[in-house]
Design a protein around this motif. Sequence first.
Motif, PDB file in Angstrom:
ATOM      1  N   THR A 198       0.798  -1.229   0.000  1.00 58.47           N
ATOM      2  CA  THR A 198       0.000   0.000   0.000  1.00 58.47           C
ATOM      3  C   THR A 198       0.828   1.276   0.000  1.00 58.47           C
ATOM      4  O   THR A 198       0.268   2.371  -0.097  1.00 58.47           O
ATOM      5  CB  THR A 198      -0.941   0.027   1.230  1.00 58.47           C
ATOM      6  N   LYS A 241       4.757   3.219  -1.218  1.00 59.34           N
ATOM      7  CA  LYS A 241       6.043   3.140  -1.912  1.00 59.34           C
ATOM      8  C   LYS A 241       6.952   4.198  -1.296  1.00 59.34           C
ATOM      9  O   LYS A 241       6.490   5.206  -0.762  1.00 59.34           O
ATOM     10  CB  LYS A 241       5.893   3.319  -3.420  1.00 59.34           C
ATOM     11  N   LEU A 266      -0.130   4.353  -1.961  1.00 58.73           N
ATOM     12  CA  LEU A 266      -0.526   3.947  -3.308  1.00 58.73           C
ATOM     13  C   LEU A 266      -2.035   4.063  -3.449  1.00 58.73           C
ATOM     14  O   LEU A 266      -2.777   3.896  -2.481  1.00 58.73           O
ATOM     15  CB  LEU A 266      -0.109   2.489  -3.566  1.00 58.73           C
ATOM     16  N   THR A 267      -2.476   4.315  -4.662  1.00 57.13           N
ATOM     17  CA  THR A 267      -3.923   4.305  -4.922  1.00 57.13           C
ATOM     18  C   THR A 267      -4.401   2.853  -4.787  1.00 57.13           C
ATOM     19  O   THR A 267      -3.602   1.911  -4.911  1.00 57.13           O
ATOM     20  CB  THR A 267      -4.233   4.809  -6.342  1.00 57.13           C
ATOM     21  N   ASP A 279      -5.886   1.058  -6.903  1.00 56.77           N
ATOM     22  CA  ASP A 279      -5.554   0.354  -8.146  1.00 56.77           C
ATOM     23  C   ASP A 279      -4.076  -0.039  -8.167  1.00 56.77           C
ATOM     24  O   ASP A 279      -3.725  -1.173  -8.511  1.00 56.77           O
ATOM     25  CB  ASP A 279      -5.892   1.236  -9.354  1.00 56.77           C
ATOM     26  N   ASP A 280      -3.189   0.871  -7.790  1.00 58.41           N
ATOM     27  CA  ASP A 280      -1.755   0.573  -7.743  1.00 58.41           C
ATOM     28  C   ASP A 280      -1.431  -0.468  -6.671  1.00 58.41           C
ATOM     29  O   ASP A 280      -0.561  -1.323  -6.862  1.00 58.41           O
ATOM     30  CB  ASP A 280      -0.941   1.847  -7.495  1.00 58.41           C
ATOM     31  N   ALA A 281      -2.142  -0.404  -5.539  1.00 61.01           N
ATOM     32  CA  ALA A 281      -1.944  -1.397  -4.478  1.00 61.01           C
ATOM     33  C   ALA A 281      -2.357  -2.784  -4.972  1.00 61.01           C
ATOM     34  O   ALA A 281      -1.671  -3.779  -4.709  1.00 61.01           O
ATOM     35  CB  ALA A 281      -2.735  -1.016  -3.228  1.00 61.01           C
ATOM     36  N   SER A 282      -3.441  -2.846  -5.714  1.00 62.48           N
ATOM     37  CA  SER A 282      -3.899  -4.113  -6.283  1.00 62.48           C
ATOM     38  C   SER A 282      -2.867  -4.658  -7.269  1.00 62.48           C
ATOM     39  O   SER A 282      -2.563  -5.855  -7.272  1.00 62.48           O
ATOM     40  CB  SER A 282      -5.249  -3.915  -6.973  1.00 62.48           C
ATOM     41  N   LYS A 283      -2.298  -3.777  -8.087  1.00 61.86           N
ATOM     42  CA  LYS A 283      -1.260  -4.196  -9.044  1.00 61.86           C
ATOM     43  C   LYS A 283      -0.012  -4.688  -8.319  1.00 61.86           C
ATOM     44  O   LYS A 283       0.616  -5.662  -8.736  1.00 61.86           O
ATOM     45  CB  LYS A 283      -0.912  -3.046  -9.988  1.00 61.86           C
ATOM     46  N   ALA A 284       0.352  -4.031  -7.228  1.00 65.51           N
ATOM     47  CA  ALA A 284       1.513  -4.451  -6.444  1.00 65.51           C
ATOM     48  C   ALA A 284       1.287  -5.843  -5.858  1.00 65.51           C
ATOM     49  O   ALA A 284       2.183  -6.697  -5.870  1.00 65.51           O
ATOM     50  CB  ALA A 284       1.805  -3.447  -5.332  1.00 65.51           C
ATOM     51  N   THR A 339       1.512  -8.374  -8.691  1.00 64.75           N
ATOM     52  CA  THR A 339       2.915  -8.557  -9.078  1.00 64.75           C
ATOM     53  C   THR A 339       3.624  -9.471  -8.095  1.00 64.75           C
ATOM     54  O   THR A 339       4.374 -10.372  -8.487  1.00 64.75           O
ATOM     55  CB  THR A 339       3.634  -7.194  -9.156  1.00 64.75           C
TER      56      THR A 339
END
Length: 184
Positions: A12, A14, A27-28, A30-35, A38
Motif C-alpha cells: 500500500t 512506496k 498507493l492508490t 488500483d496501484d496497491a492491487s497491481k503491487a 505482481t
Amino acid sequence: GVSTSMLEDSFTEKIHVVRGVAMKMKLTPDDASKACDTFAKELYGLIWNYLVEKINIATDATRTYSSERSSQLGHISLVDMFGLENFPVNRFEQFCINYASEMIQHRYLTDNFKTMTDEYATEKLRLDGMDDLQMVDNSDLMELLGGKIGIIVALDEECVRQGGSDSMFVYKVKVVHEMSSRMV
C-alpha cells in the motif's frame, strides 16, 4: 517470516528517496492491487521454478544409470504446430510445454478445421481449393500421454507409490502401450 503489517505496508506504500531523504507515499487502491498481483506472480514463478528444478533432479536418468549406459538413454520429442522440438537435453518443463502445445493444437484443429469440414460435408458444400484438406489427428497421442491409462498417469502412480522406480515406470508404459504406433 514477514509480519502482516510489513506485508500490508509493502502493498500500500512506496518509498521515494530524493537526495538521501526517504519519503513514504500511499498507493492508490488500483496501484496497491497491481503491487499485490505482481507479488503473487513473482511468488508463483519462484515456486514453479523450485518445483521444476526438484522434478528435474528427481527424474534425471543420468544420476540413476552408470556412465557406460548413458548412451542408451532416450529422449522425448513431441511434434507441435511449429515442428519437431528435439533439444540436446529435454527436461520436465519442456515436456510440459510441448504437451500443452499438443493439447492446444488438438483443440484448435478440432474446433476450427474438423467442425468446419464436417459442416460443409453435411451441407454438401464444396471447399474450393481445399478438397484434399487433411487434418492431422493427434488424439491418439493425447490419449497416450494424458489419457486414463496414459504416460502421465503411470508417472504419477510411480511417484506416489512406495518403492516406485523409473524401471517400473518404463515397464508399465511399455506393457500398457506396446501396440501404440506412437511408441518408438
